[in-house]
Scaffold this motif. Structure first.
Motif, PDB file in Angstrom:
ATOM      1  N   ALA A 280      -4.758  -1.503 -14.529  1.00  0.00           N
ATOM      2  CA  ALA A 280      -5.273  -3.517 -14.358  1.00  0.00           C
ATOM      3  C   ALA A 280      -5.375  -2.985 -12.974  1.00  0.00           C
ATOM      4  N   LEU A 281      -4.316  -2.107 -12.141  1.00  0.00           N
ATOM      5  CA  LEU A 281      -4.979  -2.195 -11.073  1.00  0.00           C
ATOM      6  C   LEU A 281      -5.909  -1.418 -10.062  1.00  0.00           C
ATOM      7  N   PHE A 282      -6.840  -0.496 -10.647  1.00  0.00           N
ATOM      8  CA  PHE A 282      -7.369   0.487 -10.402  1.00  0.00           C
ATOM      9  C   PHE A 282      -8.834  -0.363  -9.907  1.00  0.00           C
ATOM     10  N   GLU A 283      -8.442   0.048  -8.543  1.00  0.00           N
ATOM     11  CA  GLU A 283     -10.193  -0.363  -7.373  1.00  0.00           C
ATOM     12  C   GLU A 283     -10.963   0.476  -7.436  1.00  0.00           C
ATOM     13  N   GLY A 284     -11.134   1.445  -8.611  1.00  0.00           N
ATOM     14  CA  GLY A 284     -12.404   2.518  -7.914  1.00  0.00           C
ATOM     15  C   GLY A 284     -12.188   3.388  -6.549  1.00  0.00           C
ATOM     16  N   GLY A 285     -10.734   3.799  -6.984  1.00  0.00           N
ATOM     17  CA  GLY A 285     -10.603   5.011  -5.851  1.00  0.00           C
ATOM     18  C   GLY A 285      -9.601   4.531  -5.099  1.00  0.00           C
ATOM     19  N   GLN A 286     -10.704   2.887  -4.147  1.00  0.00           N
ATOM     20  CA  GLN A 286      -9.564   2.472  -3.151  1.00  0.00           C
ATOM     21  C   GLN A 286      -7.748   2.475  -3.262  1.00  0.00           C
ATOM     22  N   ILE A 287      -7.267   2.888  -2.091  1.00  0.00           N
ATOM     23  CA  ILE A 287      -5.834   2.385  -2.735  1.00  0.00           C
ATOM     24  C   ILE A 287      -5.845   1.715  -3.083  1.00  0.00           C
ATOM     25  N   ILE A 288      -5.001   1.241  -4.189  1.00  0.00           N
ATOM     26  CA  ILE A 288      -4.582  -0.203  -4.799  1.00  0.00           C
ATOM     27  C   ILE A 288      -4.192  -1.446  -3.704  1.00  0.00           C
ATOM     28  N   LEU A 289      -3.954  -2.065  -4.364  1.00  0.00           N
ATOM     29  CA  LEU A 289      -3.631  -3.956  -3.569  1.00  0.00           C
ATOM     30  C   LEU A 289      -1.681  -3.421  -3.384  1.00  0.00           C
TER      31      LEU A 289
ATOM     32  N   ARG B 101      -0.110  -0.569  -2.651  1.00  0.00           N
ATOM     33  CA  ARG B 101       0.088  -0.041  -1.891  1.00  0.00           C
ATOM     34  C   ARG B 101       0.229  -0.202  -0.885  1.00  0.00           C
ATOM     35  N   ARG B 102      -1.556  -0.370  -0.690  1.00  0.00           N
ATOM     36  CA  ARG B 102      -2.153  -0.934   0.602  1.00  0.00           C
ATOM     37  C   ARG B 102      -1.219  -1.202   1.806  1.00  0.00           C
ATOM     38  N   ILE B 103      -0.093  -2.502   1.219  1.00  0.00           N
ATOM     39  CA  ILE B 103       0.732  -3.548   1.576  1.00  0.00           C
ATOM     40  C   ILE B 103       1.566  -3.288   1.902  1.00  0.00           C
ATOM     41  N   PRO B 104       2.274  -3.601   3.828  1.00  0.00           N
ATOM     42  CA  PRO B 104       3.758  -2.570   3.802  1.00  0.00           C
ATOM     43  C   PRO B 104       4.638  -3.794   3.099  1.00  0.00           C
ATOM     44  N   LYS B 105       6.206  -2.674   2.732  1.00  0.00           N
ATOM     45  CA  LYS B 105       6.813  -3.279   1.718  1.00  0.00           C
ATOM     46  C   LYS B 105       8.067  -3.248   3.466  1.00  0.00           C
ATOM     47  N   ARG B 106       8.451  -4.536   2.490  1.00  0.00           N
ATOM     48  CA  ARG B 106       9.940  -4.957   4.062  1.00  0.00           C
ATOM     49  C   ARG B 106      10.551  -5.160   3.038  1.00  0.00           C
ATOM     50  N   GLY B 107      11.592  -5.577   3.834  1.00  0.00           N
ATOM     51  CA  GLY B 107      13.594  -5.975   3.040  1.00  0.00           C
ATOM     52  C   GLY B 107      13.976  -4.777   2.490  1.00  0.00           C
ATOM     53  N   PHE B 108      14.770  -4.885   1.546  1.00  0.00           N
ATOM     54  CA  PHE B 108      16.236  -4.373   0.808  1.00  0.00           C
ATOM     55  C   PHE B 108      16.353  -4.810  -0.724  1.00  0.00           C
ATOM     56  N   GLU B 109      16.106  -4.005  -1.511  1.00  0.00           N
ATOM     57  CA  GLU B 109      16.430  -4.684  -3.176  1.00  0.00           C
ATOM     58  C   GLU B 109      17.670  -4.064  -3.121  1.00  0.00           C
TER      59      GLU B 109
END
Length: 164
Positions: free
Chosen positions: A48-57, A59-67
């Motif tokens: 569902a998240l495959f974008e043609g070999g491009q890094i998926i969204l 993984r591209r967005i920086p991760k913030r905070g702590f869960e």
């Protein structure tokens, strides 16, 4: 030309594309899947998240905070107004009593927390895992007590522990 005169190319209910129904349809033979490769084969599914070999969204967005994830605590919430309405006489209110009257259900929580919504009218001794500061004040003002007890993890386990 007026908008109501336009007819060609506008459909209220567009027909679905029927692929693989002969060369004359324009979508025959390979049915829009092209030649060769895994995507042309039967049973091919794409993530569902495959974008043609491009890094998926994700993984591209920086991760913030702590869960805190698996160590996060969730409590069954009980308000004083509900406890006061259900228990008519002064006495001890514990987990077993709360389960019996239906104020606490299920076993997917890590304890019971009593909140101070409402005014208690009876001197109740409430036993729970946690209390809000306002709940403790209101219980003591009504002549009752707030007793903090460890959570045993559900009614059946607690009953089994007392029998053995």
């Amino acid at each position: 030309m007026q908008l109501h005169d336009v007819s060609q190319g506008i459909h209220r209910r567009k027909k679905r594309k029927r692929v693989g129904r002969g060369v004359g349809s324009g979508h025959g033979k390979t049915a829009g899947k092209g030649h060769k490769g895994h995507s042309s084969r039967q049973g091919f599914k794409i993530a569902a998240l495959f974008e043609g070999g491009q890094i998926i969204l994700a993984r591209r967005i920086p991760k913030r905070g702590f869960e805190n994830g698996p160590f996060k605590k969730s409590y069954a919430i009980v308000n004083l107004v509900d406890v006061d309405a259900v228990f008519t006489e002064p006495g001890v209110v514990d987990e077993a009593a709360l389960r019996k009257v239906g104020l606490v259900k299920g076993r997917d929580h890590d304890g019971i927390k009593v909140l101070g919504e409402g005014e208690p009218t009876k001197a109740l001794e409430v036993r729970a895992t946690k209390f809000s500061a306002s709940a403790v004040k209101k219980l003591e003002a009504a002549g009752g007590k707030a007793v903090t007890v460890p959570y045993l993890g559900g009614a059946p386990k607690a009953a089994a522990a007392t029998q053995s």
